[in-house]
Design a protein around this motif. Structure first.
Motif, short mmCIF file in Angstrom:
data_model
loop_
_atom_site.label_atom_id
_atom_site.label_comp_id
_atom_site.label_asym_id
_atom_site.label_seq_id
_atom_site.Cartn_x
_atom_site.Cartn_y
_atom_site.Cartn_z
N GLU A 216 0.72 -1.19 0.14
CA GLU A 216 0.09 0.04 0.05
C GLU A 216 0.66 1.24 -0.17
OE1 GLU A 216 -3.56 -0.49 2.45
OE2 GLU A 216 -3.22 1.54 3.08
N TRP A 217 1.76 1.38 0.69
CA TRP A 217 2.80 2.36 0.88
C TRP A 217 3.36 2.64 -0.34
CZ3 TRP A 217 5.14 0.47 5.97
CH2 TRP A 217 4.50 0.74 7.01
N LEU A 218 4.04 1.48 -1.10
CA LEU A 218 4.37 1.80 -2.39
C LEU A 218 3.54 2.13 -3.42
CD1 LEU A 218 6.48 -1.50 -3.44
CD2 LEU A 218 7.29 0.89 -3.37
N SER A 219 2.34 1.67 -3.57
CA SER A 219 1.39 2.13 -4.56
C SER A 219 0.77 3.61 -4.38
CB SER A 219 0.21 1.11 -4.78
OG SER A 219 -0.72 1.26 -3.60
N ASP A 220 0.97 4.03 -2.82
CA ASP A 220 0.85 5.16 -2.66
C ASP A 220 1.98 6.24 -3.02
OD1 ASP A 220 -2.03 4.45 -1.83
OD2 ASP A 220 -1.63 4.87 0.25
N GLY A 221 2.89 5.79 -3.16
CA GLY A 221 3.99 6.75 -3.45
C GLY A 221 4.53 7.11 -2.16
N LYS A 222 4.28 6.57 -0.95
CA LYS A 222 4.98 6.84 0.29
C LYS A 222 6.27 6.30 0.64
CE LYS A 222 0.62 7.89 2.34
NZ LYS A 222 -0.45 7.46 3.63
N ILE A 223 6.72 5.23 -0.16
CA ILE A 223 7.82 4.66 0.04
C ILE A 223 8.74 4.65 -1.35
CG2 ILE A 223 9.07 2.31 0.30
CD1 ILE A 223 8.33 3.14 2.98
N LYS A 224 9.91 5.17 -1.48
CA LYS A 224 10.64 5.03 -2.50
C LYS A 224 11.68 4.10 -2.57
CE LYS A 224 10.11 9.86 -3.69
NZ LYS A 224 10.61 11.06 -4.06
N TYR A 225 11.95 3.43 -3.79
CA TYR A 225 12.79 2.43 -3.54
C TYR A 225 13.88 2.35 -4.97
CZ TYR A 225 14.22 -2.68 -3.78
OH TYR A 225 14.86 -3.78 -3.73
N LYS A 226 15.01 2.09 -4.74
CA LYS A 226 15.94 2.24 -5.58
C LYS A 226 16.84 0.97 -5.68
CE LYS A 226 20.26 5.08 -6.65
NZ LYS A 226 19.39 6.25 -7.44
N GLU A 227 17.03 0.41 -6.77
CA GLU A 227 17.70 -0.73 -7.24
C GLU A 227 19.09 -0.40 -8.16
OE1 GLU A 227 14.89 -3.26 -9.54
OE2 GLU A 227 14.57 -4.39 -7.87
N GLN A 228 20.12 -1.12 -7.87
CA GLN A 228 20.97 -1.04 -8.68
C GLN A 228 21.26 -2.54 -9.32
OE1 GLN A 228 24.78 0.11 -7.14
NE2 GLN A 228 26.01 -0.53 -8.75
N ILE A 229 20.94 -2.61 -10.78
CA ILE A 229 21.08 -4.12 -11.34
C ILE A 229 22.32 -3.92 -12.11
CG2 ILE A 229 19.75 -5.38 -13.10
CD1 ILE A 229 17.06 -4.21 -12.02
N VAL A 230 22.83 -4.95 -11.89
CA VAL A 230 24.24 -5.40 -12.75
C VAL A 230 23.65 -6.45 -13.53
CG1 VAL A 230 26.37 -6.43 -12.28
CG2 VAL A 230 25.66 -4.92 -10.45
N ASP A 231 24.32 -6.37 -14.73
CA ASP A 231 23.90 -7.14 -15.77
C ASP A 231 24.84 -8.39 -16.00
OD1 ASP A 231 21.78 -7.43 -17.60
OD2 ASP A 231 22.19 -5.65 -18.33
N GLY A 232 24.40 -9.76 -15.73
CA GLY A 232 25.13 -11.04 -16.17
C GLY A 232 25.76 -11.46 -14.70
N LEU A 233 25.43 -12.78 -14.74
CA LEU A 233 25.89 -13.63 -13.61
C LEU A 233 27.40 -13.33 -13.40
CD1 LEU A 233 25.06 -15.69 -11.39
CD2 LEU A 233 25.53 -17.47 -12.82
#
Lengths: 347, 347
Positions: free
Chosen positions: A301-318
């Motif tokens: 609910e917090w996520l969909s209400d925009g109350k929580i921000k979340y950042k990923e760092q995605i590294v490509d390739g095993l």
């Protein structure tokens, strides 16, 4: 090489790290894609989560979970697609979270798989804000930390997968939040994007002084995931009745021996006593696995209400997992560290 | 001289002890019996409680309670008789527990006095099994320690005012109880009279080995009131999800500096983490004063049913309080240490 249908790339533990892990501790091998039996499914990893706890599994020191054996694949949570199924509960194309390890393919009897809601926009979120790090932040802060509106919450590793959520949840609960992170960019992000009241750079020389200034009413909850110098700065500022959820000690994971004296063990116990402080360690799925739904609902609910921000760092390739993991232990990542192991649909 | 109606004997803090207190840190003076105003009562001390926490009040290190000022009377709980009353809530001859200090007479406005039930056979019990030490044992063990039947509870200072009650309550809850005390006589008493399963002498050279043998299923609750060598023996035996109510650290109270290294602070935090242990300090009246009645009812019943045994060591004469207190910090007392300051009825 990239992920294929024919080969199972695996990272095996080649040697137990002494101090910081190095590339040679990880051995990349290519094996056959395993065959499945009745009742089993074949999992293909699409996203692999990299988390600090993995350092502990590389050591054979007694810990809460068994160590990875030498020559065995490194362990880890992953978002996987079901590629074959001899299990009536799963069909090809289902998405699940599994403890599938650092490899392309794994076999499961389905018991410990967690299906991912088809409506989830980012499947990788199941490894972060809606997964283990999210549950860790939520339960550690709310159940052990018990923050009250108006109190001061300090969170280490403030832009990490767990810390960034701890601080934002504490803000939602009406607390003053002071983060501690590595470098000006992360600190700026914590204040400007995550809404923390302050964020201090642990690399600065006068951290203790800055923290004392930022926490002018002392510290009521310290969410510990770092230890070392950061704890030393926090320690004298702890208020009476402070709570310390102990979630991790990343600064100590590569330590090969105890720091020099004096021995402050009795001082720590004495401070717990005179200030009536609670310090409590926890391992999230063991202690709070049964409350996943409560968390998932609130966080969703917090996520969909925009109350929580979340950042990923995605590294490509095993193949880049070892260097990304080594960097994670040095605080080089910015946001939840995820390895993109393969495409959503593998041709 | 003995207690009289004309003179108020007082022990003032003459100097702050460096290390163990010595007799010269206490200054015995004779002053006038104070006069009372409207709303006040005159208290005459009959029993004075001596407790380890008093050592902390003699130091000016920041602690949970203000230090005693130099030249001021030492603080302490006492069972007192009301000798004069200008307060409608009290009549001459009433018995109360008061924080009256190391002196014959004190004045109170009645606010913080606790009346003693006239039916209580031993008024001094209000300073022990039915007072602060009893409440400490009861709440520390049951609320923080949460012992479950079949678990192993280790209690330090096992024949002391608090420890002897902790162990007996744990037995009533179906736990295995291992005490640690100083000397064979105390250990024998703990097993034969108090019903502990084992009691080990902390003066023996192989305490750690004996404890490991006695706690063959590890330790689930460690009621900490000693610290130092005893904690060192307990520490490696703590089970996953162990609880440590931190009630005191008597072995450290006379310490003038931190022990030599290595610094085990991070090791302690790391153990809390991987074993998911809770360590929590508490100060009984601040944290649990509002639950005194619950405790009092339970303990009163256990006492009258003969389920709890209680031992006092009564020292005669206020003049002997300093040496008794100095001995208390060395573990020389056997049972709850009380000073008989004056007779029940002073002629």
């Amino acid at each position: 090489m990239s992920q294929t249908k024919q080969v199972n790339r695996q990272f095996l533990l080649a040697s137990r790290p002494v101090g910081a892990p190095v590339r040679a501790d990880f051995n990349l091998v290519e094996t056959a894609v395993p065959a499945i039996k009745e009742g089993e499914v074949l999992l293909r990893s699409v996203y692999l989560s990299l988390d600090p706890y993995m350092r502990g599994r590389m050591s054979d020191a007694k810990s809460y979970a068994p160590a990875v054996e030498l020559g065995e694949p490194l362990v880890g949570g992953a978002v996987c697609r079901i590629e074959q199924s001899h299990n009536p509960d799963f069909v090809v194309g289902d998405w699940v979270v599994a403890f599938a390890g650092w490899q392309d393919y794994a076999v499961s009897d389905g018991q410990s798989l967690l299906k991912i809601d088809a409506s989830l926009a980012h499947h990788s979120y199941a490894l972060g804000v809606l997964g283990m790090p999210g549950l860790t932040a939520y339960m550690g802060l709310l159940d052990i930390g018990q923050p009250q509106a108006g109190e001061t919450v300090v969170v280490a590793a403030a832009t990490g997968a767990v810390g960034s959520l701890v601080g934002q949840i504490a803000k939602l609960k009406g607390c003053k939040v002071v983060g501690i992170a590595g470098g000006a960019e992360k600190c700026r992000y914590a204040v400007e994007q995550l809404g923390f009241d302050f964020c201090l750079d642990h690399k600065s020389e006068n951290l203790a002084e800055q923290l004392s200034k930022a926490c002018d009413n002392g510290i009521d909850v310290y969410f510990e995931s770092v230890g070392g110098k950061v704890f030393d700065a926090v320690f004298p500022l702890l208020n009476t009745k402070a709570r310390i959820p102990v979630c991790g000690l990343i600064s100590q994971y590569n330590a090969t021996e105890l720091p020099e004296g004096p021995d402050r063990l009795s001082m720590l116990m004495g401070t717990l006593l005179v200030k009536r402080i609670k310090a409590q360690g926890f391992i999230v799925f063991d202690d709070y696995g049964d409350r996943y739904n409560e968390f998932s609902e609130a966080m969703g609910e917090w996520l969909s209400d925009g109350k929580i921000k979340y950042k990923e760092q995605i590294v490509d390739g095993l193949e880049n997992a070892p260097s990304a993991f080594i960097g994670l232990l040095q605080g080089e990542n910015f946001g939840k560290l995820i390895v993109r192991v393969g495409p959503d649909n593998l041709q």
